[in-house]
Enzyme design. Structure first.
Site, PDB file in Angstrom:
ATOM      1  N   ASN A 288      -4.724  -9.026   4.172  1.00 23.67           N
ATOM      2  CA  ASN A 288      -3.857  -8.126   4.939  1.00 23.67           C
ATOM      3  C   ASN A 288      -4.123  -8.277   6.439  1.00 23.67           C
ATOM      4  O   ASN A 288      -3.273  -8.730   7.203  1.00 23.67           O
ATOM      5  CB  ASN A 288      -4.098  -6.673   4.492  1.00 23.67           C
ATOM      6  CG  ASN A 288      -3.192  -5.687   5.196  1.00 23.67           C
ATOM      7  OD1 ASN A 288      -2.132  -6.050   5.673  1.00 23.67           O
ATOM      8  ND2 ASN A 288      -3.604  -4.437   5.273  1.00 23.67           N
TER       9      ASN A 288
ATOM     10  N   ASN B  50      -6.951 -10.864  -1.919  1.00 19.78           N
ATOM     11  CA  ASN B  50      -6.089 -10.014  -1.082  1.00 19.78           C
ATOM     12  C   ASN B  50      -6.303 -10.289   0.403  1.00 19.78           C
ATOM     13  O   ASN B  50      -7.433 -10.244   0.894  1.00 19.78           O
ATOM     14  CB  ASN B  50      -6.407  -8.540  -1.332  1.00 19.78           C
ATOM     15  CG  ASN B  50      -6.041  -8.086  -2.733  1.00 19.78           C
ATOM     16  OD1 ASN B  50      -5.760  -8.897  -3.604  1.00 19.78           O
ATOM     17  ND2 ASN B  50      -6.044  -6.791  -2.940  1.00 19.78           N
TER      18      ASN B  50
ATOM     19  N   GLY C 109     -10.432  -7.561   0.536  1.00 15.57           N
ATOM     20  CA  GLY C 109     -11.084  -7.795   1.820  1.00 15.57           C
ATOM     21  C   GLY C 109     -11.231  -9.277   2.137  1.00 15.57           C
ATOM     22  O   GLY C 109     -12.273  -9.720   2.605  1.00 15.57           O
TER      23      GLY C 109
ATOM     24  N   GLU D 163     -10.009  -0.812  -9.987  1.00 22.18           N
ATOM     25  CA  GLU D 163     -11.175  -1.038  -9.123  1.00 22.18           C
ATOM     26  C   GLU D 163     -12.391  -0.301  -9.663  1.00 22.18           C
ATOM     27  O   GLU D 163     -12.283   0.815 -10.158  1.00 22.18           O
ATOM     28  CB  GLU D 163     -10.872  -0.539  -7.689  1.00 22.18           C
ATOM     29  CG  GLU D 163     -12.086  -0.622  -6.760  1.00 22.18           C
ATOM     30  CD  GLU D 163     -11.725  -0.354  -5.299  1.00 22.18           C
ATOM     31  OE1 GLU D 163     -10.617  -0.688  -4.867  1.00 22.18           O
ATOM     32  OE2 GLU D 163     -12.584   0.197  -4.576  1.00 22.18           O
TER      33      GLU D 163
ATOM     34  N   ASP E   4      -0.715  -1.721  -4.112  1.00 20.37           N
ATOM     35  CA  ASP E   4      -2.102  -1.950  -3.697  1.00 20.37           C
ATOM     36  C   ASP E   4      -2.803  -0.593  -3.553  1.00 20.37           C
ATOM     37  O   ASP E   4      -2.319   0.276  -2.813  1.00 20.37           O
ATOM     38  CB  ASP E   4      -2.067  -2.687  -2.344  1.00 20.37           C
ATOM     39  CG  ASP E   4      -3.409  -3.263  -1.962  1.00 20.37           C
ATOM     40  OD1 ASP E   4      -4.245  -3.476  -2.859  1.00 20.37           O
ATOM     41  OD2 ASP E   4      -3.607  -3.523  -0.754  1.00 20.37           O
ATOM     42  N   HIS E   5      -3.889  -0.385  -4.278  1.00 18.22           N
ATOM     43  CA  HIS E   5      -4.654   0.870  -4.221  1.00 18.22           C
ATOM     44  C   HIS E   5      -3.813   2.119  -4.506  1.00 18.22           C
ATOM     45  O   HIS E   5      -3.874   3.095  -3.754  1.00 18.22           O
ATOM     46  CB  HIS E   5      -5.361   1.037  -2.864  1.00 18.22           C
ATOM     47  CG  HIS E   5      -6.385  -0.013  -2.609  1.00 18.22           C
ATOM     48  ND1 HIS E   5      -7.655   0.016  -3.148  1.00 18.22           N
ATOM     49  CD2 HIS E   5      -6.324  -1.170  -1.898  1.00 18.22           C
ATOM     50  CE1 HIS E   5      -8.320  -1.048  -2.771  1.00 18.22           C
ATOM     51  NE2 HIS E   5      -7.542  -1.800  -2.019  1.00 18.22           N
TER      52      HIS E   5
ATOM     53  N   HIS F 252     -12.535  -4.066   3.381  1.00 19.91           N
ATOM     54  CA  HIS F 252     -11.223  -4.246   4.021  1.00 19.91           C
ATOM     55  C   HIS F 252     -11.379  -4.260   5.540  1.00 19.91           C
ATOM     56  O   HIS F 252     -12.189  -3.492   6.071  1.00 19.91           O
ATOM     57  CB  HIS F 252     -10.284  -3.098   3.650  1.00 19.91           C
ATOM     58  CG  HIS F 252     -10.031  -2.964   2.177  1.00 19.91           C
ATOM     59  ND1 HIS F 252     -10.472  -1.909   1.437  1.00 19.91           N
ATOM     60  CD2 HIS F 252      -9.386  -3.786   1.321  1.00 19.91           C
ATOM     61  CE1 HIS F 252     -10.094  -2.062   0.183  1.00 19.91           C
ATOM     62  NE2 HIS F 252      -9.440  -3.202   0.073  1.00 19.91           N
TER      63      HIS F 252
ATOM     64  N   ASP G 113      -6.423   2.748  -8.286  1.00 21.12           N
ATOM     65  CA  ASP G 113      -7.738   2.819  -7.666  1.00 21.12           C
ATOM     66  C   ASP G 113      -8.300   4.220  -7.856  1.00 21.12           C
ATOM     67  O   ASP G 113      -8.043   5.120  -7.059  1.00 21.12           O
ATOM     68  CB  ASP G 113      -7.634   2.467  -6.174  1.00 21.12           C
ATOM     69  CG  ASP G 113      -8.997   2.525  -5.489  1.00 21.12           C
ATOM     70  OD1 ASP G 113      -9.990   2.881  -6.155  1.00 21.12           O
ATOM     71  OD2 ASP G 113      -9.062   2.217  -4.286  1.00 21.12           O
TER      72      ASP G 113
ATOM     73  N   SER H 248       0.862  -1.185   0.000  1.00 20.32           N
ATOM     74  CA  SER H 248       0.000   0.000   0.000  1.00 20.32           C
ATOM     75  C   SER H 248       0.899   1.235   0.000  1.00 20.32           C
ATOM     76  O   SER H 248       2.094   1.148   0.307  1.00 20.32           O
ATOM     77  CB  SER H 248      -0.884   0.001   1.250  1.00 20.32           C
ATOM     78  OG  SER H 248      -0.060   0.171   2.392  1.00 20.32           O
TER      79      SER H 248
END
Ligand code: 13P
Length: 283
Positions: A231, A229, A208, A136, A84-85, A179, A106, A49
């Site tokens: 986390n 994903n 998520g 996304e 990520d994002h 998430h 994203d 991230s």
């Protein structure tokens, strides 16, 4: 072997399993993920991230750290290093220039047109370096400020339009996952997932992953998800063990012992996910 995301996820889609995306936070985390995936012979996506990138020093530090670990630990499974994002073209460009092999743009907070324009720009730049792109659509929320009922669900026509116009490699449509830790029961729209997968024909991404039931994970894979994903699950596994270790060993001050006390918990969680996703013994 540092590779992009294409071959590993297209193969997963065809053979009906999912490649795990684990978020990394530091040297130890990265090492545990790589070693566990190597042992399980599973391909892996290391998700970074923007916050984690800042925390670890920056994109170049992470690229060199991952390359060094792959060489020193003699990692032979395919490893993808993925943003990520990523929230802007500039962030994705910076990551690509530093040597990331895949990026997620994203732009899901914007209108569909703006999302398509930004994603297109990222894809054009990424293709020059053989970097793959995930985008996304709809909006996958965070459990902290959303419940699974309040997220913006993706619409089939919009996803098809975005995929056709941008040529992205993977798409993450918001279909009910969030998430972090779910407030209440997670509810995923499998009908829509299948419909989207049949029309776009590229691998879908499930964000998520923490807190979903095993059956929901398995059904998602059957409905076209090829990247999942994770986390929060690893963070909880690690922090529970470290807290316990510190309580039981108040005199220890060696950071290697304190940080390392969470190693086995993370590794067990990773192996559990790999078996659930069916990505073991693929390489
Ligand atoms: P969790 O934190 O819920 O596992 O989600 C991870 C994720 O989707 C990262 O993009």
């Amino acid at each position: 072997m540092l590779v992009n995301i294409k071959e590993m996820t297209q193969r997963a889609l065809k053979e009906k399993y999912a490649v795990p995306h684990f978020n990394i936070n530091n040297l130890e985390w990265t090492r545990y993920v790589l070693e566990s995936c190597e042992e399980m012979r599973s391909p892996v996506i290391l998700g970074v991230s923007e916050g984690a990138a800042k925390y670890m020093g920056g994109f170049k530090t992470i690229v060199n750290l991952v390359k060094g670990l792959i060489e020193d630990l003699k990692i032979t499974i395919p490893v993808c290093l993925h943003i990520d994002h990523g929230n802007s073209f500039e962030t994705c460009k910076k990551a690509i220039d530093a040597g990331f092999t895949s990026v997620m743009i994203d732009a899901s907070n914007y209108s569909l047109e703006k999302n398509i324009n930004i994603t297109k720009q990222v894809v054009e730049y990424a293709k020059k370096s053989n970097v793959t792109v995930e985008s996304e659509i709809g909006h996958i929320g965070d459990a902290d400020d959303n419940t699974s009922k309040e997220i913006a669900y993706a619409n089939v026509d919009d996803v098809l339009k975005l995929v056709n116009e941008t040529n992205v490699d993977l798409v993450a449509p918001a279909l009910g996952s969030v998430h972090g830790l779910y407030k209440g029961e997670p509810k995923l729209n499998f009908e829509k997932m299948k419909e989207i997968s049949n029309s776009v024909k590229i691998p879908l991404v499930l964000h998520g992953g923490t807190g979903l039931y095993d059956e929901q994970i398995k059904t998602s894979i059957l409905c076209g998800v090829a990247k999942i994903n994770i986390n929060t699950d690893l963070q909880i596994a690690w922090s529970n063990e470290v807290k316990k270790y510190i309580n039981e060993n108040p005199k220890v001050y060696d950071p290697r012992k304190i940080i390392g006390s969470g190693k086995i918990a993370i590794q067990e969680k990773i192996k559990e996910k790999i078996i659930l996703f069916g990505s073991n013994n693929k390489y």
